[in-house]
Write a protein that holds these residues in place. Sequence first.
Motif, mmCIF file in Angstrom:
data_model
loop_
_atom_site.group_PDB
_atom_site.id
_atom_site.type_symbol
_atom_site.label_atom_id
_atom_site.label_comp_id
_atom_site.label_asym_id
_atom_site.label_seq_id
_atom_site.Cartn_x
_atom_site.Cartn_y
_atom_site.Cartn_z
ATOM 1 N N LEU A 259 0.850 -1.183 0.000
ATOM 2 C CA LEU A 259 0.000 0.000 0.000
ATOM 3 C C LEU A 259 0.893 1.242 0.000
ATOM 4 N N GLU A 260 0.988 1.883 -1.147
ATOM 5 C CA GLU A 260 1.856 3.055 -1.222
ATOM 6 C C GLU A 260 1.146 4.278 -0.647
ATOM 7 N N VAL A 261 1.866 5.053 0.127
ATOM 8 C CA VAL A 261 1.327 6.307 0.659
ATOM 9 C C VAL A 261 2.326 7.421 0.374
ATOM 10 N N ASP A 262 1.815 8.633 0.351
ATOM 11 C CA ASP A 262 2.669 9.795 0.115
ATOM 12 C C ASP A 262 2.369 10.783 1.232
ATOM 13 N N CYS A 263 3.262 10.859 2.187
ATOM 14 C CA CYS A 263 3.020 11.683 3.382
ATOM 15 C C CYS A 263 3.844 12.957 3.302
ATOM 16 N N GLY B 67 5.441 8.966 8.887
ATOM 17 C CA GLY B 67 4.162 9.195 8.209
ATOM 18 C C GLY B 67 3.421 7.884 7.979
ATOM 19 N N PHE C 295 -1.045 13.573 10.212
ATOM 20 C CA PHE C 295 -0.849 13.608 11.664
ATOM 21 C C PHE C 295 -2.160 13.731 12.434
ATOM 22 N N PHE D 281 -1.684 17.258 4.062
ATOM 23 C CA PHE D 281 -2.476 16.057 3.784
ATOM 24 C C PHE D 281 -1.574 14.914 3.335
ATOM 25 N N ASP D 282 -1.961 13.686 3.729
ATOM 26 C CA ASP D 282 -1.286 12.484 3.240
ATOM 27 C C ASP D 282 -2.173 11.818 2.197
ATOM 28 N N TYR D 283 -1.571 11.284 1.166
ATOM 29 C CA TYR D 283 -2.305 10.466 0.195
ATOM 30 C C TYR D 283 -2.237 9.011 0.635
ATOM 31 N N GLY D 284 -3.404 8.372 0.709
ATOM 32 C CA GLY D 284 -3.449 6.948 0.996
ATOM 33 C C GLY D 284 -3.202 6.139 -0.272
ATOM 34 N N PRO D 285 -3.342 4.807 -0.199
ATOM 35 C CA PRO D 285 -3.013 3.960 -1.346
ATOM 36 C C PRO D 285 -3.768 4.345 -2.623
ATOM 37 N N CYS E 116 -2.559 7.863 -3.756
ATOM 38 C CA CYS E 116 -1.153 7.818 -4.131
ATOM 39 C C CYS E 116 -0.982 7.144 -5.486
#
Lengths: 663, 663
Positions: free
Chosen positions: A70-74, A230, B32, B42-46, B49
Amino acid sequence: MFDIEVAKKEIPFNRESLESTLKSRFFYAPAFEAYGSVAGLFDYGPAGCAFQANVVDQWRKHFILEEDMLEVDCTMLTPYEVLKTSGHVDKFSDWMCKDPKTGEIFRADHLVEEVLESRLKGDQVARGLLSNANEQAAEDAEKKKRKKKVKEIQSVKLEDDVVKEYETVLAKIDGYSGEELGELMVKYDIKNPGTQGDLEPPKAFNLMFETAIGPSGQLKGYLRPETAQGQFLNFNKLLDFNNGKIPFASASIGKSFRNEISPRSGLLRVREFLMAEIEHFVDPEDKSHARFKEVSDLKLKFLPKETQQAGSTKPIEVSIGEAVSTKMVDNETLGYFIARIYLFLIKIGVDPTKLRFRQHMANEMAHYAADCWDAELQTSYGWIECVGCADRSAYDLTVHSKKTGEKMVVRQKLDEPKEIEEWEITLTKKLFGPKFRKDAPKVEQYFNELTQEELASKSEELKNSGKITFKVKGVNNDEDIELDDKFLTIEFVKKIQHVREFIPSVIEPSFGIGRIIYAIFEHSFWARKEDTARTVMSFPPQVAPSKVLLVPLQSNKELSAISADIAKILRKEQIPFKIDDSGASIGKRYSRNDELGTPFGITIDFETIEDGTITLRERDSTIQVRGSVKDVLKAIREITYEGVSWADATKNLKVFASQQDEE
Amino acid sequence: MFDIEVAKKEIPFNRESLESTLKSRFFYAPAFEAYGSVAGLFDYGPAGCAFQANVVDQWRKHFILEEDMLEVDCTMLTPYEVLKTSGHVDKFSDWMCKDPKTGEIFRADHLVEEVLESRLKGDQVARGLLSNANEQAAEDAEKKKRKKKVKEIQSVKLEDDVVKEYETVLAKIDGYSGEELGELMVKYDIKNPGTQGDLEPPKAFNLMFETAIGPSGQLKGYLRPETAQGQFLNFNKLLDFNNGKIPFASASIGKSFRNEISPRSGLLRVREFLMAEIEHFVDPEDKSHARFKEVSDLKLKFLPKETQQAGSTKPIEVSIGEAVSTKMVDNETLGYFIARIYLFLIKIGVDPTKLRFRQHMANEMAHYAADCWDAELQTSYGWIECVGCADRSAYDLTVHSKKTGEKMVVRQKLDEPKEIEEWEITLTKKLFGPKFRKDAPKVEQYFNELTQEELASKSEELKNSGKITFKVKGVNNDEDIELDDKFLTIEFVKKIQHVREFIPSVIEPSFGIGRIIYAIFEHSFWARKEDTARTVMSFPPQVAPSKVLLVPLQSNKELSAISADIAKILRKEQIPFKIDDSGASIGKRYSRNDELGTPFGITIDFETIEDGTITLRERDSTIQVRGSVKDVLKAIREITYEGVSWADATKNLKVFASQQDEE
């Protein structure tokens, strides 16, 4: 057959020559050169950037796609509290010493190392064992790309036991605390090598870049030192995305930052760098891996901690299966990733003879880590840590969970309900409001966070004295609070558990992409023996910045038109290519692209106009074959994207003896 | 035939419903959150992303590969001097007002806007034109995702001319300087809406994040506000890489930063964001584009400045060819990129009816810009600038060149030598050393940087008085310096030029990837009329996070084995997929993936065991067809990667009436 390994050995590796190629073909360059540049900051030019993008693309396919990660971009901006909890605010530091007179700043361990090394050299000169100490020191410094702090070696003989002592200190130089470094500096009278001025004792210098978020300037933040935090903080959302099941892995590719005291060694130690990190969440009681058997026979070179403690650097070569079954590597999942890291690195061009896995020594490893291995790549700067592969246990999720009060756990339905006995606390909540008012939730949280051990001891206290005494941060001015047994009971009770709840362990493979790229530059570089000025980057076609160079033999309308047609096909098939229709000789045009690592060249000549055939040139051997546009492009596609060998892919093409090439 | 546009219109768009889908399927989330989160991060989830990675991949193919651009990857950390020169240190600011009593900080333009708007509302209530002013204000605030500063609307009638004045101010609210905003606040008695306390006058708040590079803390740096400066500073190396020829373009994809005073509107206004920027370097005297004719017939919606000045928002629809030939768009290259931006946005899922190109008004545009158009996308927050396309002229290269003394020019051999007349200065250098000592180079540089106009005027001065007077920063305490004609001569001379030397102009298409992604989320989102809780993300297959969902009908060994086989093929072909073998009903499993925008579903059922056929489901229409694994995967590949339509790709597959789907 042309053997590239033989060719590489014929002309010894020369870093200056590599650097000149990297610079002239703009793989990378110091950032802001027009402004005098800033140490530790580099820009990637078109060749380096394409190479990096291809490495990242391969990484995504090899790890994320292959393993359904599961790729994430934090965000890189990270608030103070997060990194305080993770331990980075307190521990992510190097030791620095300031010269109060000149304002110079030295990294303490490097300074001690260099001064003692220079004294040992001076001793050897005095003993007549070394004549050109200064030259050699200069050479060493150049090798390590360090600015020399010690400018001259003094011929001074040392006592034999002092020599021994210095050598022991140097062997352990990476393990000293700031205080210990300070003591060494006093004991060995280490001063500013330039001025002989006194230095202040070592101070911790936190390596994170600090900034302020928002207009008030009051929300302190940092640029992340790793992508991991993250990922941890998104654990609950990711677990949910994965329908509550583990094992699963998250992954992140992005920049991280490290404010080095004095960066050196080019791309190997920089202040801003690309990382690719995996956090694989696994049951702490079952670290087996479903696909381990696919890799278990793979033989790798290991440097376990015992070997290192015995002072040896000779690696052990065994299969990863054996390494895990003998417990040299702690568990299957860790072993699986070590093997996958190996396969990835080889695929993108790392020389397998220059790759080893070194286990962290007990004193190198974080206290919570179960085991940790670094993939180290050999370069002209020595063996360099390029990938870390650590079992971080449940540390990170535990500390964040404790700090924020947000549970970060996996819940598994038990096949059979289980009877357990445990300490249970019951609060008489209606008394808490009147007594603590707005602080009541804080006090309740304090009780909810008590461990089984703490509950046992509090129960004892309650039984003996009829009350307990405790402190809660921010309540009653942080002073003692007393509660009697009207407020709470603590009992040892039997319970039926239907669900097992646990914090997962984390296996973390962490890649420094820039370091890997630099190591591949060294591993891929060689010079042709006919002319050592003609250097070659033998990248695997998959990661080469550009795949094909189109070369019309001469400046001619018909040849240009054919070349434009071929370009159109390549563009449609998304095979990266370049056209070189400059006036330079064919040989020169190919040479330039050998330096860029372009694996294939296509020449369009007058025969092409007649019969539609073109020549295909292979970069390393410079062998040329000839065939139709269709057949040649098919061969390129097969070799580049389908892993077919040159011999197989070109077996239907005619060998071509070139008149014009390689002049 | 199923018509998605009809389906979209049947249930009105609902942002709450979209946000709930984006959250539950973890497209993105506030960063966070466990720590209370930080506004604008903001973070992107799977899902988000993967979507982002696909958009970036398409961008790279559409622009970089298609146009042979030179991609570079430059550092985010940027030293002070660079951003001082570019103008960001002085001008990249918003205006903020502080309440000295409460410490609250307001963005001045937003505050003035909100207060005047609320007074206009109050006036309407007093006039009996509006009854539920407070409710409506709350709704407006919600629409704009702003925290309301004005908590309550007061029913107060205003004079007619005051109403008029307020309306004029609001229409121009984006254009006021800090001083003007301060004057408005005094004139209209605007205070802290919560406390009615006085506010300090507006102060410029620089929107760059500041940090210190290195251990001394003395090298001030910023996180870059755009990727452009790194590209400009590599201009000479890139020109060299391109064999000295222009036009050529560099490109960069990476994060940039903007320390918003009070971020709002979700992904549309954030503090850390992904940009993709192109710097196309072109001859200022010839801004034609070789491939312009390929796009010239494309019709687009334009909102030129004249239309806006006339108070209209009705766009003009003409071909880009006409827009350029009538000079509405300044030049071919700018026009070419506007068309290419359009084609890119449509390809990745932007609704063409919600896309327009708005020209910057004279007061919005930087003084050096020749022309600037924004691609604006319509969302529930209004029309949002998502791509800027500006002709920055030669500004950036000129200022950096002037500051650093490094020439950043193109040299073109002239076909015929040209005779020119120009002012030329000759310094008697041997006199400079004795007079200025270490400052001599500074004085010489001063003269070398004089423009033709300045030389003409100095020549006049020298002729009239026999000396010239001037100042050089850092020399003679910044006081006047005098030199007579022994030190220098200035003459108007004839020269033969063989080489034309010029600073190129820059056309800059600049993409805010996060904003585009959010707009596509809105444009792709709809709900099924049978059940509005069943929402769908109709992403184009190319950019959908995952392409295929594999659904074994029941939990069964044989079905699982077949599903694993198909998974293996998909993995080998690098087609992103997911398996859902949870116990949920088929309908539920497909629903979850409709929300993720997965375009295809494959059901493996008991017929599969018998005859090897599987069903293929299309996300939007929920139509199912049946065929062999090979034929179904071929159809998926053709639709996803080769642009074949569903009808064509599945014409050999049997239509399948499902019993189990969509319950």
